[in-house]
Enzyme design. Sequence first.
Site, PDB file in Angstrom:
ATOM      1  N   GLY A 156     105.191 -49.832  83.420  1.00  0.00           N
ATOM      2  CA  GLY A 156     104.197 -49.878  82.360  1.00  0.00           C
ATOM      3  C   GLY A 156     103.037 -48.920  82.516  1.00  0.00           C
ATOM      4  O   GLY A 156     102.124 -48.904  81.680  1.00  0.00           O
TER       5      GLY A 156
ATOM      6  N   LYS B 298     120.767 -56.388  85.742  1.00  0.00           N
ATOM      7  CA  LYS B 298     119.762 -55.522  86.350  1.00  0.00           C
ATOM      8  C   LYS B 298     118.897 -56.404  87.239  1.00  0.00           C
ATOM      9  O   LYS B 298     118.207 -57.302  86.747  1.00  0.00           O
ATOM     10  CB  LYS B 298     118.910 -54.834  85.288  1.00  0.00           C
ATOM     11  CG  LYS B 298     117.825 -53.945  85.880  1.00  0.00           C
ATOM     12  CD  LYS B 298     116.861 -53.473  84.801  1.00  0.00           C
ATOM     13  CE  LYS B 298     115.684 -52.737  85.456  1.00  0.00           C
ATOM     14  NZ  LYS B 298     114.584 -52.524  84.485  1.00  0.00           N
TER      15      LYS B 298
ATOM     16  N   ALA C  21     111.134 -47.140  84.966  1.00  0.00           N
ATOM     17  CA  ALA C  21     109.724 -47.526  85.113  1.00  0.00           C
ATOM     18  C   ALA C  21     108.797 -46.326  85.266  1.00  0.00           C
ATOM     19  O   ALA C  21     109.038 -45.432  86.074  1.00  0.00           O
ATOM     20  CB  ALA C  21     109.513 -48.478  86.289  1.00  0.00           C
ATOM     21  N   GLY C  22     107.761 -46.320  84.448  1.00  0.00           N
ATOM     22  CA  GLY C  22     106.689 -45.355  84.582  1.00  0.00           C
ATOM     23  C   GLY C  22     106.769 -44.129  83.701  1.00  0.00           C
ATOM     24  O   GLY C  22     105.809 -43.359  83.630  1.00  0.00           O
TER      25      GLY C  22
ATOM     26  N   ASN D  51     110.650 -48.340  78.233  1.00  0.00           N
ATOM     27  CA  ASN D  51     110.242 -49.478  77.407  1.00  0.00           C
ATOM     28  C   ASN D  51     108.811 -49.287  76.894  1.00  0.00           C
ATOM     29  O   ASN D  51     108.583 -48.982  75.731  1.00  0.00           O
ATOM     30  CB  ASN D  51     110.373 -50.777  78.190  1.00  0.00           C
ATOM     31  CG  ASN D  51     110.186 -52.035  77.332  1.00  0.00           C
ATOM     32  OD1 ASN D  51     110.457 -53.128  77.779  1.00  0.00           O
ATOM     33  ND2 ASN D  51     109.721 -51.904  76.105  1.00  0.00           N
ATOM     34  N   THR D  52     107.839 -49.414  77.789  1.00  0.00           N
ATOM     35  CA  THR D  52     106.435 -49.399  77.377  1.00  0.00           C
ATOM     36  C   THR D  52     106.051 -48.142  76.601  1.00  0.00           C
ATOM     37  O   THR D  52     105.306 -48.214  75.616  1.00  0.00           O
ATOM     38  CB  THR D  52     105.519 -49.538  78.608  1.00  0.00           C
ATOM     39  OG1 THR D  52     105.849 -50.756  79.288  1.00  0.00           O
ATOM     40  CG2 THR D  52     104.064 -49.563  78.210  1.00  0.00           C
TER      41      THR D  52
END
Length: 259
Positions: A162, A101, A188-189, A210-211
């Site tokens: 994040g 990635k 992301a986001g 993830n976050t």
Amino acid sequence: MNTTNGSLKIANRVFSSRLILGTGKYGSNEIMKKAVAASGCEIVTVSVRRADISNPARDIMSALDGKSLLILPNTSGAQNADEAVRLARLARATGVSDWIKIEVTPDPGWLLPDGEETLKAAKVLVKEGFTVLPYINADPILAKKLEDAGAAAVMPLASPIGSNRGMRTLDLIKIIVGQSRVPVIVDAGLGRPSHAAQALEIGVDAVMVNTAVSSSGDPEMMARGFRLAVEAGRAAYLSGLGPESDKAGASSPAEWIIK
């Protein structure tokens, strides 16, 4: 958009789950392992910089089952194409994977990807036989250039890494989905399971989180929530969403009403 037999196909691999989980920010490897299991995911991302195979006690790789999971190393921290290429080669040389990635984020504040350097790195790594998945802004033109360069998928952001702000780039991602011949993975986001469901509802092939999981009060439960949301969003997309209307409409035909 990829719809092979209801499964997700990336390059030469087929996956039943459309949820990818990151492995950063967890309180411990044990918490991460439980979240990964609850998510039902088959792909996890790991920063090459964190894959310290020389020290199993500190290595995040030791906590992951490489037999049941595809370990997708990422070039997190790379500020230009040369650094990304070097990290990808390191991942391959140490036996982690030849899937990569690409993340090129020169701005430490917003961590937005550098499209020019990402494309440059992708061209090099594709020629070297890597399976390349680039993280990009929601840029339809760049997505096509990466596809033409041989990227196995494109990974546009929903909002900054994040931030947990959700699908702020919805309209641009719709364009990418409509034009892509490779899988589109929103990365992301995404901060809530409902964000993931929204992405799948518009035809996105998969999402990466993830976050939202690792920073939640109960990562294991949140991971399960994202799993269900991805399944719900995909089912809604395949069933065909009902049309929106500016007017109200009775759910029962007028002729059925007892007078």
